[in-house]
Each structure stands twice: as C-alpha cells, then as structure tokens.
Design a protein around this motif. Sequence first.
Motif, PDB file in Angstrom:
ATOM      1  N   MET A   1       4.440  -8.967   8.426  1.00  0.00           N
ATOM      2  CA  MET A   1       4.010  -9.400   7.092  1.00  0.00           C
ATOM      3  C   MET A   1       4.648 -10.755   6.816  1.00  0.00           C
ATOM      4  O   MET A   1       5.839 -10.944   7.015  1.00  0.00           O
ATOM      5  CB  MET A   1       4.447  -8.381   6.041  1.00  0.00           C
ATOM      6  CG  MET A   1       4.082  -8.783   4.619  1.00  0.00           C
ATOM      7  SD  MET A   1       4.668  -7.544   3.446  1.00  0.00           S
ATOM      8  CE  MET A   1       3.699  -6.157   3.969  1.00  0.00           C
ATOM      9  N   PRO A   2       3.930 -11.726   6.303  1.00  0.00           N
ATOM     10  CA  PRO A   2       4.491 -13.051   6.033  1.00  0.00           C
ATOM     11  C   PRO A   2       5.610 -12.934   5.023  1.00  0.00           C
ATOM     12  O   PRO A   2       5.549 -12.154   4.077  1.00  0.00           O
ATOM     13  CB  PRO A   2       3.308 -13.834   5.490  1.00  0.00           C
ATOM     14  CG  PRO A   2       2.104 -13.094   5.985  1.00  0.00           C
ATOM     15  CD  PRO A   2       2.531 -11.669   6.058  1.00  0.00           C
ATOM     16  N   ASP A  77      14.129 -10.082  -6.188  1.00  0.00           N
ATOM     17  CA  ASP A  77      13.096 -10.283  -7.217  1.00  0.00           C
ATOM     18  C   ASP A  77      11.769 -10.686  -6.608  1.00  0.00           C
ATOM     19  O   ASP A  77      10.710 -10.416  -7.171  1.00  0.00           O
ATOM     20  CB  ASP A  77      13.556 -11.370  -8.200  1.00  0.00           C
ATOM     21  CG  ASP A  77      14.675 -10.861  -9.100  1.00  0.00           C
ATOM     22  OD1 ASP A  77      14.837  -9.626  -9.153  1.00  0.00           O
ATOM     23  OD2 ASP A  77      15.355 -11.704  -9.719  1.00  0.00           O
ATOM     24  N   ALA A  78      11.761 -11.357  -5.457  1.00  0.00           N
ATOM     25  CA  ALA A  78      10.520 -11.817  -4.852  1.00  0.00           C
ATOM     26  C   ALA A  78       9.721 -10.671  -4.255  1.00  0.00           C
ATOM     27  O   ALA A  78       8.508 -10.755  -4.104  1.00  0.00           O
ATOM     28  CB  ALA A  78      10.818 -12.867  -3.786  1.00  0.00           C
ATOM     29  N   HIS A  79      10.345  -9.568  -3.912  1.00  0.00           N
ATOM     30  CA  HIS A  79       9.629  -8.443  -3.328  1.00  0.00           C
ATOM     31  C   HIS A  79       8.908  -7.648  -4.416  1.00  0.00           C
ATOM     32  O   HIS A  79       9.481  -7.357  -5.473  1.00  0.00           O
ATOM     33  CB  HIS A  79      10.610  -7.534  -2.588  1.00  0.00           C
ATOM     34  CG  HIS A  79       9.942  -6.328  -1.992  1.00  0.00           C
ATOM     35  ND1 HIS A  79       9.876  -5.126  -2.642  1.00  0.00           N
ATOM     36  CD2 HIS A  79       9.287  -6.161  -0.808  1.00  0.00           C
ATOM     37  CE1 HIS A  79       9.211  -4.260  -1.893  1.00  0.00           C
ATOM     38  NE2 HIS A  79       8.844  -4.876  -0.772  1.00  0.00           N
ATOM     39  N   LYS A  80       7.618  -7.293  -4.156  1.00  0.00           N
ATOM     40  CA  LYS A  80       6.800  -6.595  -5.159  1.00  0.00           C
ATOM     41  C   LYS A  80       6.023  -5.467  -4.492  1.00  0.00           C
ATOM     42  O   LYS A  80       5.648  -5.563  -3.318  1.00  0.00           O
ATOM     43  CB  LYS A  80       5.816  -7.550  -5.824  1.00  0.00           C
ATOM     44  CG  LYS A  80       6.461  -8.786  -6.424  1.00  0.00           C
ATOM     45  CD  LYS A  80       5.399  -9.763  -6.878  1.00  0.00           C
ATOM     46  CE  LYS A  80       6.056 -11.064  -7.339  1.00  0.00           C
ATOM     47  NZ  LYS A  80       6.623 -11.801  -6.181  1.00  0.00           N
ATOM     48  N   THR A  81       5.787  -4.437  -5.256  1.00  0.00           N
ATOM     49  CA  THR A  81       4.881  -3.357  -4.836  1.00  0.00           C
ATOM     50  C   THR A  81       3.730  -3.295  -5.839  1.00  0.00           C
ATOM     51  O   THR A  81       3.963  -3.103  -7.040  1.00  0.00           O
ATOM     52  CB  THR A  81       5.613  -2.008  -4.796  1.00  0.00           C
ATOM     53  OG1 THR A  81       6.696  -2.085  -3.866  1.00  0.00           O
ATOM     54  CG2 THR A  81       4.645  -0.899  -4.377  1.00  0.00           C
ATOM     55  N   VAL A  93       0.456  -1.808  -1.778  1.00  0.00           N
ATOM     56  CA  VAL A  93       0.806  -2.927  -0.914  1.00  0.00           C
ATOM     57  C   VAL A  93       2.193  -3.433  -1.293  1.00  0.00           C
ATOM     58  O   VAL A  93       2.499  -3.613  -2.483  1.00  0.00           O
ATOM     59  CB  VAL A  93      -0.227  -4.063  -1.040  1.00  0.00           C
ATOM     60  CG1 VAL A  93       0.171  -5.244  -0.171  1.00  0.00           C
ATOM     61  CG2 VAL A  93      -1.607  -3.551  -0.656  1.00  0.00           C
ATOM     62  N   SER A  94       3.053  -3.656  -0.273  1.00  0.00           N
ATOM     63  CA  SER A  94       4.370  -4.269  -0.464  1.00  0.00           C
ATOM     64  C   SER A  94       4.280  -5.715  -0.033  1.00  0.00           C
ATOM     65  O   SER A  94       3.789  -6.012   1.073  1.00  0.00           O
ATOM     66  CB  SER A  94       5.420  -3.528   0.358  1.00  0.00           C
ATOM     67  OG  SER A  94       6.695  -4.099   0.158  1.00  0.00           O
ATOM     68  N   THR A  95       4.701  -6.645  -0.879  1.00  0.00           N
ATOM     69  CA  THR A  95       4.460  -8.060  -0.591  1.00  0.00           C
ATOM     70  C   THR A  95       5.571  -8.917  -1.175  1.00  0.00           C
ATOM     71  O   THR A  95       6.270  -8.519  -2.133  1.00  0.00           O
ATOM     72  CB  THR A  95       3.106  -8.508  -1.169  1.00  0.00           C
ATOM     73  OG1 THR A  95       2.908  -9.899  -0.878  1.00  0.00           O
ATOM     74  CG2 THR A  95       3.056  -8.302  -2.664  1.00  0.00           C
ATOM     75  N   GLY A 121      -3.759 -15.635 -10.796  1.00  0.00           N
ATOM     76  CA  GLY A 121      -2.536 -16.402 -11.037  1.00  0.00           C
ATOM     77  C   GLY A 121      -1.318 -15.718 -10.459  1.00  0.00           C
ATOM     78  O   GLY A 121      -1.344 -15.136  -9.379  1.00  0.00           O
ATOM     79  N   ALA A 122      -0.196 -15.782 -11.213  1.00  0.00           N
ATOM     80  CA  ALA A 122       1.073 -15.234 -10.738  1.00  0.00           C
ATOM     81  C   ALA A 122       0.981 -13.728 -10.548  1.00  0.00           C
ATOM     82  O   ALA A 122       0.335 -13.026 -11.322  1.00  0.00           O
ATOM     83  CB  ALA A 122       2.175 -15.579 -11.735  1.00  0.00           C
ATOM     84  N   LEU A 123       1.659 -13.259  -9.488  1.00  0.00           N
ATOM     85  CA  LEU A 123       1.624 -11.832  -9.152  1.00  0.00           C
ATOM     86  C   LEU A 123       2.886 -11.159  -9.688  1.00  0.00           C
ATOM     87  O   LEU A 123       4.004 -11.592  -9.398  1.00  0.00           O
ATOM     88  CB  LEU A 123       1.529 -11.658  -7.637  1.00  0.00           C
ATOM     89  CG  LEU A 123       1.395 -10.219  -7.134  1.00  0.00           C
ATOM     90  CD1 LEU A 123       0.094  -9.602  -7.623  1.00  0.00           C
ATOM     91  CD2 LEU A 123       1.464 -10.193  -5.607  1.00  0.00           C
ATOM     92  N   GLN A 124       2.704 -10.106 -10.484  1.00  0.00           N
ATOM     93  CA  GLN A 124       3.815  -9.370 -11.066  1.00  0.00           C
ATOM     94  C   GLN A 124       3.991  -8.038 -10.334  1.00  0.00           C
ATOM     95  O   GLN A 124       3.031  -7.441  -9.865  1.00  0.00           O
ATOM     96  CB  GLN A 124       3.553  -9.101 -12.559  1.00  0.00           C
ATOM     97  CG  GLN A 124       3.293 -10.349 -13.380  1.00  0.00           C
ATOM     98  CD  GLN A 124       4.484 -11.275 -13.418  1.00  0.00           C
ATOM     99  OE1 GLN A 124       5.639 -10.831 -13.410  1.00  0.00           O
ATOM    100  NE2 GLN A 124       4.215 -12.586 -13.449  1.00  0.00           N
ATOM    101  N   ASP A 125       5.222  -7.575 -10.281  1.00  0.00           N
ATOM    102  CA  ASP A 125       5.510  -6.304  -9.634  1.00  0.00           C
ATOM    103  C   ASP A 125       4.861  -5.152 -10.409  1.00  0.00           C
ATOM    104  O   ASP A 125       4.862  -5.127 -11.649  1.00  0.00           O
ATOM    105  CB  ASP A 125       7.027  -6.098  -9.580  1.00  0.00           C
ATOM    106  CG  ASP A 125       7.387  -4.825  -8.817  1.00  0.00           C
ATOM    107  OD1 ASP A 125       6.728  -4.541  -7.801  1.00  0.00           O
ATOM    108  OD2 ASP A 125       8.320  -4.123  -9.258  1.00  0.00           O
ATOM    109  N   GLY A 126       4.264  -4.213  -9.666  1.00  0.00           N
ATOM    110  CA  GLY A 126       3.656  -3.028 -10.280  1.00  0.00           C
ATOM    111  C   GLY A 126       2.269  -3.221 -10.835  1.00  0.00           C
ATOM    112  O   GLY A 126       1.670  -2.275 -11.374  1.00  0.00           O
ATOM    113  N   VAL A 127       1.682  -4.423 -10.709  1.00  0.00           N
ATOM    114  CA  VAL A 127       0.361  -4.683 -11.297  1.00  0.00           C
ATOM    115  C   VAL A 127      -0.746  -4.074 -10.433  1.00  0.00           C
ATOM    116  O   VAL A 127      -0.560  -3.848  -9.233  1.00  0.00           O
ATOM    117  CB  VAL A 127       0.146  -6.202 -11.443  1.00  0.00           C
ATOM    118  CG1 VAL A 127      -0.142  -6.836 -10.083  1.00  0.00           C
ATOM    119  CG2 VAL A 127      -0.999  -6.497 -12.408  1.00  0.00           C
ATOM    120  N   ASP A 128      -1.873  -3.779 -11.046  1.00  0.00           N
ATOM    121  CA  ASP A 128      -3.077  -3.342 -10.317  1.00  0.00           C
ATOM    122  C   ASP A 128      -3.969  -4.553 -10.105  1.00  0.00           C
ATOM    123  O   ASP A 128      -4.434  -5.172 -11.075  1.00  0.00           O
ATOM    124  CB  ASP A 128      -3.836  -2.276 -11.109  1.00  0.00           C
ATOM    125  CG  ASP A 128      -3.087  -0.962 -11.174  1.00  0.00           C
ATOM    126  OD1 ASP A 128      -2.194  -0.762 -10.336  1.00  0.00           O
ATOM    127  OD2 ASP A 128      -3.399  -0.146 -12.070  1.00  0.00           O
TER     128      ASP A 128
END
Length: 424
Positions: A1-2, A77-81, A93-95, A121-128
């Motif tokens: 994963m990048p 903080d940069a890691h999101k699910t 997805v984990s990104t 736009g910006a990707l927030q953790d936990g978003v659909d």
Amino acid sequence: MPGTVVVWNHVTSSFRGARARLAAVPASLRTRIVRNTSDAPATEDSRPRRSRRGRVRLIAAATAVVVLASGGVAVADAHKTVTLDVDGVQTTVSTFSGSVEGLLAEQDLELGARDTVSPAGALQDGVDVVVRYAHQVTIEADGAQETVWTTALTADEALEMLATRGDDVRLVASRSAAGGRPDLALDLTLDGPAAVQVDGQTLTVPDGSTTVADALDALGIELGALDRVSVQNAGSQVTVVVNRVLVQDVTTTHEVPFNAVEQEDASIYVGTSKVTTAGVPGVRTVVERVTTVDGVETAREAVSDAVTQGPVDQVTNVGTKKKPVAQSAPATSGTSTPAVGGGDAAGLNWAALAACESGGRANAVSASGKYHGLYQFSVSTWAAVGGAGLPSEASAEEQTARAQALYNRSGAGQWPHCGPKLFS
C-alpha cells in the motif's frame, strides 16, 4: 500500500546520532519509511564500495526517519480507516491518503464525467466514501422514449430521480440476445415490494427476485418475441408491466363494380334490348399489417392493395330494327278461322309469346278465370277480333290467327309483359 510522502531539508546532525534515533523507531515503521525513499540501502555483498553520493542518500534517509520518529503523533494522525461503497458494494479500507482523490487512485478507481463520488476533497478518518458509476437507461416519459444517464442502483431509486420528467415515466427493459430475457441493468427495488402486471392481472413478485428477469421467471411468465417490458411506480410499489404485442397481416376483400356496355343489334326491334353478357363484379384484395398492444390496435400499415379478380363488363344489345306498321284486321263472318294477319305479324315469334303467356297450352285459363288460351285473350278482346265462345275452346291455329290480327291492329302492347318475346 502506498505510504506517506516524506519531505526533508538538509540537517547538521551527525550520522551516528541519526542511526541511534532510527533504532528507536519500530521495525514496521522503519520498513514503511524505507519503501518511500528513492533508494533502499544496499547490502555489503551487493555493493562493497559506497560512493559519496550514496552516502548522502543514506544520510538523507536516516534524517527522514529521525523526523518521523520525533513526530510519531503526526504519522498516527495520517492513518485512516474508511468505508468505501462502490455501487452498493462496501469494503473497509485502511489508508494514509490525505484526500478522497488519493484514496480512489490507491484503489484503481477511475471516474468518468457522469460518475459521482461523495464526499470530495480532504479525507477524514471514519468517513463513508460513496462512488456511483453512471450508466445509460432507456425511459419512456409521457409516451416518448429517450436514453438518459443515471447513477441509481435500483429501479425505484431511478424512478424517483426521474419523476420530474413527466407524469408517466417508465424504465424500458431491453431484450438480451441470450434467450430474449428482459434486461434493465438495475435491480427492481432496494427494500420494498414489487409486482407484475400481465394479461389483465397483477401478481406479487416472490421474495428473492431482484431483477426483472428473475421476477418473470419466478412467476412463470413467458414473453413473446414482440412483447414489451417496462418498470413504473404504481402508487408506492415498483411494478413490472408486460405488454403483449401482436403484429399480424389482415386481409380484406372489396367488390369492384363492373361497367355496363351497350351495342347496337339490327336483329331486334327499336325500343327493345337484350343482355348478352351478364356483368360480374371484380375483387380487390387489401393486406394490412396491424399492431395490437394488449388487444388494442395501435398501428395499421398498408402492405398491398391490388385487384385480384377483374370485373366482367355487362353487354346489352340495343335493337335498331324498325317495327312493322300496324294494319286493320280483315273482316270475318261467323266462326270461321280468319286469315293470318298481314304485314310482318306472321314473321314474329308467336311460339315465344305463347310460351310466356300460357306455357304454350291452348286450353290454359288464368287463376282468375278472366284470360284464356295460348295468348291469354280476355273474352271481350277475343270477340273484338271476331272470335266466338271462349278463346280456350278454339283451336291453336284460330287463336294464333286472331292474335296476329290483334297485333296488326294494336301492336305488341296488348301483351305488356310478354310482348317483347315476339321480337326475340
């Protein structure tokens, strides 16, 4: 994963200090960071001598580790699910991506101009993250068909989105090449009931029938080659409508009138005529292609129109022969048989006149008892030409002689119905 792109500046720390801080970083994170540098450190076996340039790269990589190690909170903080929903199929997805666009690129998802993604736009953790691919469907709005694009997943969703196009909006199912199954490219309904209208009845679609083809198969409905299938909202229910279409050639016949033709005939007298060829009407055959939908005619197209049996003209002979001049009857005495009338009377067809008047019977008497003999004389007319007693009691010769005398005096008009037989 990048992973996250790491950017750094020139630093003055010693290489030994950088290595010490690198040892404090977890092994998994160290691997992740190496993967994001432009060159991984070479082993002693593969590269015995390291150039100055190579050393610079190694120092830069170590420095980057130091930066990340000291800023571990930023990495966390940069890691999101997130939940990724692609046309109704959801995956977790984990990104490390910081934007929705980056997430889509990671997942090899390419969007066209009509496709949609939400949010952007910006990707927030936990978003659909919801991705919908647009596809074409054929609709019928107030009787007119057109092709439109939609991102709806089900028929009821599409009908709700298209409701502004008209009071009667339908999704038109195409017929696939494989067995002619109706294909809508959309499921019937998301979570509500569905029905099928066919052959004058409304049937409930069994549970588990998600597509139009499934619904018809489950109800045992067979489609004809020309039958039409559409989907509409009937009240609050998604309804599959099957229209039975029949196209057949209908043949009708029409009478073609015949013409009447007259031709001169010198063998019959002026004022008389005779039909020599009876007229026969012709036949015109019309074939039309008639289309009916559920038994109601919707179209009629001419296929052929031709006279398949020509008419026969009626031919009538019109007499041109001049009539003989009437002469006075000769004087008679007693009951003797008069002489045969003069003029042309003797040349007429008296047998035909007798056959018409009395059937050729000399003793014939009419039902009323008023007319007698071959030529149906009245007693008074018989006496006027010199006859005595009853005409039916006289001989055939006398009756013919007195009939000829009557003709010479008054013409064929004495026999209004059968008189023309004299000239046949």
